[in-house]
Design a protein around this motif. Structure first.
Motif, PDB file in Angstrom:
ATOM      1  N   LEU A  51       0.946  -1.171  -0.041  1.00 46.21           N
ATOM      2  CA  LEU A  51      -0.001  -0.031   0.013  1.00 46.21           C
ATOM      3  C   LEU A  51       0.794   1.390   0.042  1.00 46.21           C
ATOM      4  O   LEU A  51       1.920   1.448   0.352  1.00 46.21           O
ATOM      5  N   TRP A  66      -4.528  -5.275   8.936  1.00 47.23           N
ATOM      6  CA  TRP A  66      -5.474  -4.200   9.561  1.00 47.23           C
ATOM      7  C   TRP A  66      -4.724  -3.445  10.772  1.00 47.23           C
ATOM      8  O   TRP A  66      -4.899  -2.248  10.913  1.00 47.23           O
ATOM      9  N   LYS A 124      -2.465  -0.809   9.059  1.00 49.16           N
ATOM     10  CA  LYS A 124      -3.280   0.218   8.844  1.00 49.16           C
ATOM     11  C   LYS A 124      -3.671   1.121   9.890  1.00 49.16           C
ATOM     12  O   LYS A 124      -3.666   2.527   9.837  1.00 49.16           O
ATOM     13  N   GLU A 125      -3.801   0.463  10.843  1.00 49.96           N
ATOM     14  CA  GLU A 125      -4.326   1.275  12.087  1.00 49.96           C
ATOM     15  C   GLU A 125      -3.250   1.943  12.659  1.00 49.96           C
ATOM     16  O   GLU A 125      -3.392   3.289  13.017  1.00 49.96           O
ATOM     17  N   HIS A 152      -3.025   5.124  10.425  1.00 52.28           N
ATOM     18  CA  HIS A 152      -4.018   6.030  10.613  1.00 52.28           C
ATOM     19  C   HIS A 152      -4.157   6.748  11.993  1.00 52.28           C
ATOM     20  O   HIS A 152      -4.243   7.872  12.037  1.00 52.28           O
ATOM     21  N   ARG A 205      -3.071   8.777   5.803  1.00 58.72           N
ATOM     22  CA  ARG A 205      -3.779   7.784   5.126  1.00 58.72           C
ATOM     23  C   ARG A 205      -3.002   6.977   3.959  1.00 58.72           C
ATOM     24  O   ARG A 205      -1.963   7.225   3.775  1.00 58.72           O
ATOM     25  N   TYR A 206      -3.631   5.843   3.714  1.00 59.99           N
ATOM     26  CA  TYR A 206      -3.228   4.928   2.644  1.00 59.99           C
ATOM     27  C   TYR A 206      -4.006   4.920   1.463  1.00 59.99           C
ATOM     28  O   TYR A 206      -5.221   4.896   1.511  1.00 59.99           O
ATOM     29  N   GLU A 221      -4.003   0.137  -2.388  1.00 59.60           N
ATOM     30  CA  GLU A 221      -3.508  -1.224  -1.857  1.00 59.60           C
ATOM     31  C   GLU A 221      -3.580  -2.489  -2.816  1.00 59.60           C
ATOM     32  O   GLU A 221      -4.543  -2.440  -3.813  1.00 59.60           O
TER      33      GLU A 221
END
Length: 297
Positions: free
Chosen positions: A111, A206, A209-210, A213, A218-219, A222
């Motif tokens: 990502l 996840w 990503k957390e 974030h 932001r990403y 992906e």
């Protein structure tokens, strides 16, 4: 050629820099110049630059005097021993090496961090210099001002690639810890984040990503591949082999045709240079298929 010498972060010349006067000496400017560069407005030229997808990104191009100071900061930070996962900006590491570390992965998940430099705030830069590097508030604030434009990392600054990493060093160290705990390989190429391994769980993705974030980032873009060829930083990974993308083969053929057609034109030197650059990419990727001792085990 001798190996590049690095030192620990705590041994950096910037670590615990006591005063702005000492900082001026380190950055090879006078105290008056440092004050001017860190407080003046209108030291940037702003212009749009085209992206591959046809859109544009705004470039914050610093004036020559400010750019020299930013290059000095980048050079000093570049002497700090980089983590294994960081491939750009690290001298001696490349986009090919970034892809090569994932060639044994059955699953590859990647990502991008969206608008990485504009999303890296002055507050984050100040935090790095003040908390991580241990600089007093006035020195940390001056350093943050030198590398930021309109409250964020300047997109055209030579210090931005390395500072984008260090401004979020807590994030990337947490992500690296998660990857290791899950038996995965992590690589970071500025804003490109890639995980690979026998299994890259959705839970791990996840959690990564957390982390991103929570840092205010932001990403996007992906991609996930399982038991099939995939592209990582412009290199195709096909099983354990690195390959050149088809679009680059097409560009090479077009460049060769242009060279043969326009040998005596005024643009011939430019075409030959472009051809040499493309051939260099092919050679880099071919060389990437030769495993070094560090790649084994």
């Amino acid at each position: 050629m001798s190996a590049r010498k690095y030192h620990a972060l705590q041994q950096s010349s910037l670590h615990r820099m006591p005063t702005r006067r000492k900082l001026a000496e380190l950055l090879l400017v006078t105290p008056a110049e440092l004050r001017f560069l860190s407080t003046s407005q209108n030291l940037y030229r702003h212009f749009p630059a085209p992206k591959k997808d046809g859109s544009f990104r705004m470039i914050d191009d610093p004036c020559a005097q400010l750019k020299r100071a930013q290059k000095r900061i980048a050079k000093l930070l570049g002497r700090i021993s980089p983590p294994d996962a960081l491939f750009c900006p690290v001298k001696g590491r490349s986009y090919v090496g970034n892809a090569a570390v994932h060639r044994d992965g059955r699953v590859v998940h990647s990502l991008d961090v969206q608008k990485y430099f504009p999303s890296t705030t002055r507050r984050r830069i100040y935090w790095f210099f003040n908390t991580v590097m241990g600089c007093p508030e006035d020195v940390a604030g001056t350093l943050a001002n030198l590398v930021c434009c309109d409250g964020h990392l300047a997109t055209g600054s030579p210090a931005s690639p390395i500072l984008a990493y260090y401004a979020h060093i807590d994030v990337w160290e947490k992500v690296a810890s998660l990857a290791k705990a899950n038996g995965c390989v992590l690589s970071i190429y500025i804003d490109d984040i890639t995980l690979s391994g026998p299994h890259v769980s959705k839970k791990l993705v996840w959690e990564v990503k957390e982390c991103i974030h929570r840092a205010g980032l932001r990403y996007h873009k992906e991609k996930r591949s399982i038991d099939r060829a995939c592209e990582v930083t412009g290199v195709i990974i096909d099983r354990t082999e690195l390959k050149v993308p088809n679009r680059q083969h097409k560009k090479l053929r077009e460049a060769k045709r242009a060279r043969d057609r326009d040998r005596n034109s005024k643009d011939s030197a430019k075409i030959v240079g472009r051809l040499a650059g493309l051939q260099g990419q092919f050679d880099q990727i071919a060389n990437g298929n030769v495993k070094r001792p560090a790649d084994v085990g």
